[in-house]
Design an enzyme around this catalytic site. Structure first.
Site, PDB file in Angstrom:
ATOM      1  N   ARG A   1     -30.637  42.597  38.143  1.00  0.00           N
ATOM      2  CA  ARG A   1     -30.725  44.345  38.497  1.00  0.00           C
ATOM      3  C   ARG A   1     -32.344  44.604  38.990  1.00  0.00           C
ATOM      4  NH1 ARG A   1     -28.006  43.903  34.121  1.00  0.00           N
ATOM      5  NH2 ARG A   1     -29.182  42.875  32.569  1.00  0.00           N
TER       6      ARG A   1
ATOM      7  N   CYS B   1     -37.381  19.747  62.060  1.00  0.00           N
ATOM      8  CA  CYS B   1     -38.545  20.349  61.878  1.00  0.00           C
ATOM      9  C   CYS B   1     -40.041  19.367  62.441  1.00  0.00           C
ATOM     10  CB  CYS B   1     -38.782  21.402  60.325  1.00  0.00           C
ATOM     11  SG  CYS B   1     -38.249  22.716  59.943  1.00  0.00           S
TER      12      CYS B   1
ATOM     13  N   TRP C   1     -31.178  45.909  19.781  1.00  0.00           N
ATOM     14  CA  TRP C   1     -31.918  44.135  20.590  1.00  0.00           C
ATOM     15  C   TRP C   1     -33.065  43.961  19.852  1.00  0.00           C
ATOM     16  CZ3 TRP C   1     -30.041  42.787  24.792  1.00  0.00           C
ATOM     17  CH2 TRP C   1     -28.654  44.408  25.286  1.00  0.00           C
TER      18      TRP C   1
ATOM     19  N   GLU D   1     -41.552  25.748  59.081  1.00  0.00           N
ATOM     20  CA  GLU D   1     -42.677  25.355  59.949  1.00  0.00           C
ATOM     21  C   GLU D   1     -42.196  25.976  61.862  1.00  0.00           C
ATOM     22  OE1 GLU D   1     -41.979  21.703  58.023  1.00  0.00           O
ATOM     23  OE2 GLU D   1     -40.898  23.613  57.831  1.00  0.00           O
TER      24      GLU D   1
ATOM     25  N   LEU E   1     -22.728  27.267  22.560  1.00  0.00           N
ATOM     26  CA  LEU E   1     -22.789  26.498  23.658  1.00  0.00           C
ATOM     27  C   LEU E   1     -23.853  26.042  23.955  1.00  0.00           C
ATOM     28  CD1 LEU E   1     -21.247  25.892  26.400  1.00  0.00           C
ATOM     29  CD2 LEU E   1     -22.341  27.754  27.733  1.00  0.00           C
TER      30      LEU E   1
ATOM     31  N   SER F   1     -12.238  27.567  26.886  1.00  0.00           N
ATOM     32  CA  SER F   1     -11.835  26.189  26.849  1.00  0.00           C
ATOM     33  C   SER F   1      -9.696  26.866  26.941  1.00  0.00           C
ATOM     34  CB  SER F   1     -11.670  25.442  25.858  1.00  0.00           C
ATOM     35  OG  SER F   1     -13.046  24.697  26.350  1.00  0.00           O
TER      36      SER F   1
ATOM     37  N   HIS G   1     -36.781  27.457  59.165  1.00  0.00           N
ATOM     38  CA  HIS G   1     -37.306  27.166  58.283  1.00  0.00           C
ATOM     39  C   HIS G   1     -39.245  27.218  58.751  1.00  0.00           C
ATOM     40  CE1 HIS G   1     -34.439  23.424  57.062  1.00  0.00           C
ATOM     41  NE2 HIS G   1     -34.349  24.547  57.613  1.00  0.00           N
TER      42      HIS G   1
END
Length: 382
Positions: free
Chosen positions: A210, A87, A173, A55, A317, A244, A53
């Site tokens: 990417r 820690c 796009w 510390e 969704l 589903s 971690h």
């Protein structure tokens, strides 16, 4: 209670913690700065789950200079044995004199016990410095620990009139290259990318990160992940699909990389076997209407250590998640164009008959990304 110097060093610890933005999950992002006689003697951040971690990194850098120092830590030092030792014990053994903590750890295994252990050892401990910034940095970890579900962030690219595709489905796009590059940062910091089967069947996406698009020169997002050994390969998020009726094809590009889970509402042994052979994991979670229980999906993702979930889906969704009150944040990319009222909307919410049924938002960030506008908005709940 806190001095200007305290704030300066905690801000540095927070900047260090941010370096683990893409790499620490399911652990929180944590930074630590050790200061003695007004100078930094050691610093570190949690770089990767399973590794030391923040510390221990800072203490190792400080060596004997840690004795009598003040430790500035963005999250309460842990007090339990996980994959690494506590820690809090490391700070006690190093004989630091004071610990300044940004916020208490929401993990029930810690939750005040680290602070208590430090104080029992005679170390002065102060909490709450720059707490809001520390919580924001670990907003998903905090959500998972306190409510049992990840922080859900829905990304939507749309025209200025709120349309995400033409009526015939064409959408590539709407937004520009800069916006699409920006999305890679949101994917990289997320533990999972969630989509619907409709998006998979139409677009056949990979939904991966990417790495080449993550540039340190991007003003609008944090720096790319760095470790002490330099830049390493990115952790890819889990790809999750709500399907589903099990329409997913074993040949889907999304299944070409390991780490895809399909949530379905039906027990079809033949289809499940074919998808599992293709590398997917199938989880059956039906609701009372024979659809996927999307609330159960989020709980399931939390049990897998998912702190932040990025939704990249269509209007069905997105609408279901919004209506169920399961979205925490919207990342909206608005292109300077109009697609008209026959084009597809961003979320199927059904007809609202009262303004009391509307989804209320609050702006969190608004800025240009290339030629487009990016709005980050939080969903107001309750």
């Amino acid at each position: 209670m806190f001095s200007a110097q305290d704030s300066l060093w905690m801000a540095q610890a927070l900047r260090l913690a941010e370096r683990g933005l893409y790499t620490t999950s399911p652990n929180p992002r944590v930074g630590c700065v050790l200061v003695r006689d007004g100078s930094v003697v050691g610093e570190g951040w949690h770089e990767r789950a399973g590794e030391p971690h923040a510390e221990p990194h800072a203490l190792q850098a400080a060596g004997n200079a840690a004795r009598g120092a003040t430790a500035y830590v963005t999250l309460e030092p842990c007090s339990h044995h996980g994959r690494t030792p506590p820690c809090a014990d490391a700070l006690i053994e190093a004989k630091v004199a004071r610990v300044v903590v940004a916020m208490q750890d929401p993990n029930p295994q810690v939750a005040g016990q680290g602070v208590a252990r430090l104080r029992a050892a005679g170390i002065e401990v102060e909490c709450g410095l720059m707490e809001a910034a520390a919580r924001e940095l670990n907003i998903g970890f905090f959500a998972r620990m306190t409510r049992g579900t990840p922080w859900v962030r829905s990304k939507i690219a749309m025209s200025l009139d709120g349309r995400t595709a033409l009526n015939n489905g064409a959408s590539k796009w709407i937004t520009g290259d800069a916006a699409r590059q920006d999305v890679q940062h949101w994917r990289a910091r997320s533990c999972a990318v969630l989509t619907g089967i409709g998006t998979v069947l139409v677009d056949d996406p990979l939904l991966n990160v990417r790495e080449s698009t993550l540039t340190s020169s991007a003003e609008h997002m944090p720096s790319p992940p760095l470790t002490r050994g330099g830049r390493e390969g990115l952790r890819q998020p889990l790809r999750a699909v709500v399907d589903s009726r099990l329409q997913m094809l074993p040949s889907a590009r999304l299944l070409q990389q390991h780490g895809a889970v399909i949530y379905t509402a039906i027990q079809d042994a033949q289809k499940i076997a074919a998808l599992e052979q293709a590398g997917a994991r199938v989880v059956v979670l039906p609701d009372t209407d024979s659809q996927v229980d999307i609330a159960a999906v989020l709980h399931n993702l939390a049990t897998q250590g998912c702190n932040e979930v990025l939704v990249e889906a269509g209007s069905k969704l997105n609408g279901a998640l919004l209506k169920a009150g399961l979205v925490d944040e919207l990342v909206l990319y608005l292109a300077p164009q109009l697609l008209g009222d026959m084009a597809r909307g961003m979320a199927q919410l059904g007809e609202l008959t009262s303004l009391d049924q509307r989804v209320n938002l609050e702006w969190n960030d608004v800025r240009h990304v290339g030629k487009d506008l990016r709005i980050v908005a939080r969903v107001k709940k309750g």
